[in-house]
Structures are given as structure tokens and as C-alpha cells.
Design an enzyme around this catalytic site. Structure first.
Site, PDB file in Angstrom:
ATOM      1  N   ARG A 156     -13.008  15.321   6.816  1.00  0.00           N
ATOM      2  CA  ARG A 156     -13.834  15.908   5.632  1.00  0.00           C
ATOM      3  C   ARG A 156     -15.256  15.977   5.970  1.00  0.00           C
ATOM      4  O   ARG A 156     -15.757  15.315   6.740  1.00  0.00           O
ATOM      5  CB  ARG A 156     -13.673  14.807   4.665  1.00  0.00           C
ATOM      6  CG  ARG A 156     -12.459  14.422   3.932  1.00  0.00           C
ATOM      7  CD  ARG A 156     -12.458  13.246   2.830  1.00  0.00           C
ATOM      8  NE  ARG A 156     -11.192  12.647   2.386  1.00  0.00           N
ATOM      9  CZ  ARG A 156     -10.852  11.485   2.523  1.00  0.00           C
ATOM     10  NH1 ARG A 156     -11.810  10.747   3.180  1.00  0.00           N
ATOM     11  NH2 ARG A 156      -9.731  10.642   2.344  1.00  0.00           N
ATOM     12  N   ARG A 210      -2.505  -2.043  -3.743  1.00  0.00           N
ATOM     13  CA  ARG A 210      -3.700  -1.420  -3.542  1.00  0.00           C
ATOM     14  C   ARG A 210      -3.498  -0.073  -4.383  1.00  0.00           C
ATOM     15  O   ARG A 210      -2.826   0.537  -4.286  1.00  0.00           O
ATOM     16  CB  ARG A 210      -3.963  -1.103  -1.988  1.00  0.00           C
ATOM     17  CG  ARG A 210      -5.034  -0.144  -1.578  1.00  0.00           C
ATOM     18  CD  ARG A 210      -5.029   0.672  -0.482  1.00  0.00           C
ATOM     19  NE  ARG A 210      -6.374   0.889  -0.168  1.00  0.00           N
ATOM     20  CZ  ARG A 210      -7.031   0.779   0.959  1.00  0.00           C
ATOM     21  NH1 ARG A 210      -6.413   0.144   1.915  1.00  0.00           N
ATOM     22  NH2 ARG A 210      -8.384   1.027   1.435  1.00  0.00           N
ATOM     23  N   GLU A 212      -8.364  -5.435   4.735  1.00  0.00           N
ATOM     24  CA  GLU A 212      -8.286  -4.928   3.376  1.00  0.00           C
ATOM     25  C   GLU A 212      -7.086  -5.750   2.700  1.00  0.00           C
ATOM     26  O   GLU A 212      -7.047  -6.063   1.690  1.00  0.00           O
ATOM     27  CB  GLU A 212      -7.946  -3.507   3.140  1.00  0.00           C
ATOM     28  CG  GLU A 212      -9.390  -3.009   3.771  1.00  0.00           C
ATOM     29  CD  GLU A 212      -9.324  -1.335   3.822  1.00  0.00           C
ATOM     30  OE1 GLU A 212      -8.796  -0.831   4.794  1.00  0.00           O
ATOM     31  OE2 GLU A 212      -9.732  -0.552   3.105  1.00  0.00           O
ATOM     32  N   HIS A 231     -13.318   2.555  -0.612  1.00  0.00           N
ATOM     33  CA  HIS A 231     -13.374   1.763   0.276  1.00  0.00           C
ATOM     34  C   HIS A 231     -14.071   0.327  -0.030  1.00  0.00           C
ATOM     35  O   HIS A 231     -14.426  -0.360   0.784  1.00  0.00           O
ATOM     36  CB  HIS A 231     -14.212   2.123   1.519  1.00  0.00           C
ATOM     37  CG  HIS A 231     -13.489   3.240   2.414  1.00  0.00           C
ATOM     38  ND1 HIS A 231     -14.142   4.323   2.765  1.00  0.00           N
ATOM     39  CD2 HIS A 231     -12.277   3.692   2.519  1.00  0.00           C
ATOM     40  CE1 HIS A 231     -13.598   5.152   3.620  1.00  0.00           C
ATOM     41  NE2 HIS A 231     -12.330   4.598   3.457  1.00  0.00           N
ATOM     42  N   ASN A 267       0.863  -1.159  -0.187  1.00  0.00           N
ATOM     43  CA  ASN A 267      -0.038   0.115  -0.044  1.00  0.00           C
ATOM     44  C   ASN A 267       0.956   1.428   0.080  1.00  0.00           C
ATOM     45  O   ASN A 267       1.511   1.481   0.957  1.00  0.00           O
ATOM     46  CB  ASN A 267      -0.774   0.050   1.330  1.00  0.00           C
ATOM     47  CG  ASN A 267      -1.966   1.036   1.288  1.00  0.00           C
ATOM     48  OD1 ASN A 267      -1.854   2.051   0.355  1.00  0.00           O
ATOM     49  ND2 ASN A 267      -2.930   0.887   2.260  1.00  0.00           N
TER      50      ASN A 267
END
Ligand code: AMP
Length: 395
Positions: free
Chosen positions: A224, A74, A368, A163, A7
Site C-alpha cells: 500500500r 478479531r 494480538e 491495528h 481470525n
């Protein structure tokens, strides 16, 4: 056989090494190199960082580089081009590059990681696993904004969702917990970490999700803002004299929980709220109100819901947030069991719904990296057990 998952962030490289044996994945090693290329950092680029990872793996006794069969990467944004993981070749690299305008902060470092891995280990197949791919099943009426067609056709302005690796993983686990096939269940999943999103999944296919063209849309997040009247940025340019970059920063980095109460750490916010700080209380109310709004909307879209899933840092660890999100929803069949909700153990899948609740409520730890490893092996033709025959997990 072993598979490495990478990642690559703008200044970091995270890795996890897995072994696959008898259809079971086991985590052998994980690590993170931070501050790549920053100030007087010793690691100047992703290639240096990856070389260091390989050096460390070779020194670690349980890792055998001869067992390594491939590398899974990823990649945040696959644009319109990728609706499933793919073996990386020059065409795929061009596709990831084309999607840079949609993910300017994420796709360039992913490409740097891929480039480093291809250079260092040209003998190994490399697979790109996309965060957007799971949402490529969104129907047109969910993916299009109510804008003139040219915005979509010329600039690709549409909803993509993020996601997806996590939503795919936990929704499949939910089907396992229900002892049914993914194709037979409807699930609403909440990935609540520092970034947060929801997804409505009908029979294993995502039909709606809260993030849009970028990760800014949807739920209240750590920093956010999530959903916002689209006129607000124009108002800020006009009335507050802010620049495009300043508004961008405000909405992505200084809003959400942090904007509302000064912190994006939900643990700290819960503590401050308990001590009576009204800004922390309000931040939590806004956060949970938005969750409930999405829960209701996705219920209406799916018609029948078998399970609601909470995952990621907040979803897995905060009984308070799960309680508030589900509070008062008996009428649509969601009944939480408070004792079970409080008894969730870190890292374990749990059913926190009351006996007889028509909709099950699950807390499912996301993984993940394991999902990337599994999908990468599938693409390489090395894991034919798409959904390996697992024993039904105990709750
Ligand atoms: P993630 O991005 O998945 O690592 O999630 C980060 C978020 O999870 C942060 O807001 C943390 O405050 C929150 N978090 C982690 N542990 C807990 C906990 N025990 N209770 C509440 N929130 C938590």
C-alpha cells in the site's frame, strides 16, 4: 479454563487456543486453514473450517473442550459503534454488518466466522474484539478530514485507524517495561508488518494514528502506498485512462515497497540494497523517511514522549529500519545503542536505547491473539485482573 481466538479471513481461518490459570495466559494450540472455498479445496466455507478446528482440538491431548469458556473473534472494523470489545448478540452482528462499506474485504469473513461459531457452539459466549476500537479515543481534530461536514455526517468519512489490538498491547507492555502505569506514560508505537501504522498514545489513550478511514493512509507498507496527494487517483483516471478498480488495485496491492522495487519482503529488499540495487535503496529511504516524519509529528503532538516502540515483522526483526528511523534524533532525546539494537532476540522484549537516553526505544513482540483472549475473558467477566500483576519483564 480455556479460550479460543479466531481470525477469519476471506479464504482462511486462523485459530489460537489459550489456557488461563492464576492470571497467566498460556498458548496451547494454534493453526491456520487456508484456501477456504477456493478451486477444488476440501473446506468449502468457514463453518466447515471451524468444524475441522474443533475436531483437531478434541484430538489434541492438551485441549479439553469442556474447559472452553468462550470464543474471541478479531473484527477489523467497528465503525463508530464500538469503542471496546463486546459480547456478540444480534445487535452487534447488525453493527458489524453496518461497517461493511468501511471494510468490505474484512468484515464479511469475520461475520462468516462468527456465524459458524455461534451455530457450532451456541452454548459459548462469543466476543468481538475490534481493530478500530483502541483509536476511538481520537479527538475530533485528529479524526476529521478537512472535508465538508456532510461527508462525515452522511457517509461516516473520518479517520478510524487500524491495528488497534497491537498498539494497545505493546503500549501497555511499554508501560510495564518503564515500571509505570499506562496512564502515566506517553508512547509512540510503530506496528511495522506487511501492513504498517503508527500511533501516538497519551496516558493509555490513543490521540493520533496513521491509518485513516481505510488502511491505505499513512506509512509506506508492503503493497500500500500510504500518504498520497488525493488528486493522484483523478490524474490517473484522466491521463492514464485507468478505471476505479484499476486505481484501487494499484494503490492497495501494487504500490508501497512492492511498487517501488518489485518486492514487499523487507528481508529481500535489504539484501538487494546491500548488493547496490538502486531501486531497493530508494524504497528503503522512502520507507524510513516516512517513519521519521511520523515520529517527529507525533513527538510534537504528545509534547513529552517516554518511549518509542517497534513491533511486528519489520519492527521486531530489522535493526536497519530501527536505526534509520531513529537516526539523527538526539536533539529530541532519542538515542539508540547500536550493540543493543543488533542483539535483539526474536520473541523477547528489548530496550535498545543508549544509557541515559531521555526517550527509551523498545522492541516489543506483539501478540494480538493474546490481547484478544485477554479482552474477551474480561468482557465475559472471567478475568478480573485487567492488567495482571506481572513481574517487571527482564530486558
Ligand atoms: P508481518 O506482517 O508482521 O508478518 O510482517 C511481514 C514483514 O516483516 C515482511 O516485509 C517481512 O519481510 C518482514 N520481516 C520478517 N522477518 C524479517 C527480518 N528478519 N528482517 C527484516 N524484515 C523481516
Amino acid at each position: 479454563m480455556q479460550i479460543l481466538v479466531l481470525n477469519s479471513g476471506s479464504s482462511s481461518l486462523k485459530h489460537q487456543l489459550f489456557a488461563l490459570s492464576d492470571g497467566e495466559l498460556t498458548k496451547l494450540d494454534r493453526g491456520s486453514i487456508e484456501c477456504i472455498g477456493e478451486g477444488n479445496a476440501q473446506v468449502h466455507c468457514h463453518a466447515d473450517a471451524l468444524a475441522l478446528v474443533f475436531e483437531q482440538l478434541e484430538r489434541a491431548s492438551e485441549c479439553d473442550p469442556r474447559e472452553l469458556v468462550g470464543i474471541g473473534h478479531r473484527v477489523v472494523h467497528g465503525g463508530d459503534l464500538f469503542d471496546h470489545p463486546v459480547l456478540i448478540d444480534d445487535r452487534v452482528i447488525r453493527g458489524i454488518r453496518e461497517a461493511i462499506p468501511l471494510a468490505p474485504l474484512h468484515n464479511p469473513p469475520a461475520l462468516a466466522g462468527i456465524d459458524a461459531a455461534r451455530t457450532l457452539r451456541p452454548d459459548l459466549p462469543q466476543v468481538a474484539v475490534f481493530d478500530t476500537a483502541f483509536h476511538q479515543t481520537l479527538p475530533s481534530h485528529a479524526l476529521r478530514y478537512a472535508l465538508p461536514a456532510w461527508c462525515y455526517e452522511k457517509y461516516g468519512i473520518r479517520r478510524y485507524g487500524m491495528h488497534g489490538i497491537s498498539h494497545a498491547f505493546v503500549s501497555r507492555r511499554a508501560a510495564e517495561l518503564l515500571d509505570r502505569q499506562p496512564a502515566d506514560v506517553n508512547v509512540i508505537t510503530f506496528h511495522l508488518g506487511n501492513g504498517a501504522s503508527a500511533a501516538a498514545i497519551a496516558g493509555g489513550r490513543c490521540v493520533e494514528t496513521s491509518m485513516g478511514m481505510t488502511p491505505l493512509e499513512g506509512l509506506v507498507m508492503g503493497t500500500r502506498c500510504g500518504d498520497l496527494d488525493p488528486s493522484v487517483p483523478m490524474f490517473l483516471y484522466r491521463e492514464a485512462g485507468m478505471t476505479v478498480a484499476e486505481v484501487d488495485r494499484l494503490l492497495s496491492h501494487d504500490s508501497g515497497l512492492k511498487g517501488l522495487c518489485g518486492s514487499n519482503d523487507l528481508r529481500a529488499i535489504l539484501q538487494r540494497a546491500k548488493r547496490g540495487h538502486s531501486d531497493a535503496e530508494l524504497a528503503l529511504q522512502i520507507y524510513c523517511h516516512r517513519l521519521k516524519k511520523y515520529l517527529g509529528a507525533y513527538f510534537a503532538i504528545l509534547g513529552r514522549v517516554d518511549a518509542v516502540v517497534f513491533t511486528a515483522g519489520v519492527g521486531e526483526n530489522s535493526p536497519e529500519i530501527r536505526r534509520s528511523a531513529c537516526d539523527g534524533l538526539d536533539l529530541i532525546g532519542i538515542r539508540l545503542d547500536e550493540e543493543r539494537n543488533l542483539a535483539v532476540r526474536r520473541g523477547q522484549a528489548s530496550d535498545v536505547s543508549a544509557n541515559g537516553s531521555p526517550v527509551r526505544v523498545f522492541v516489543i513482540p506483539t501478540d494480538e491473539e493474546a490481547e484478544i483472549a485477554r479482552r474477551s475473558l474480561e468482557v465475559m467477566g472471567l478475568d478480573s485482573t485487567e492488567h495482571p500483576p506481572r513481574k517487571k519483564p527482564s530486558l
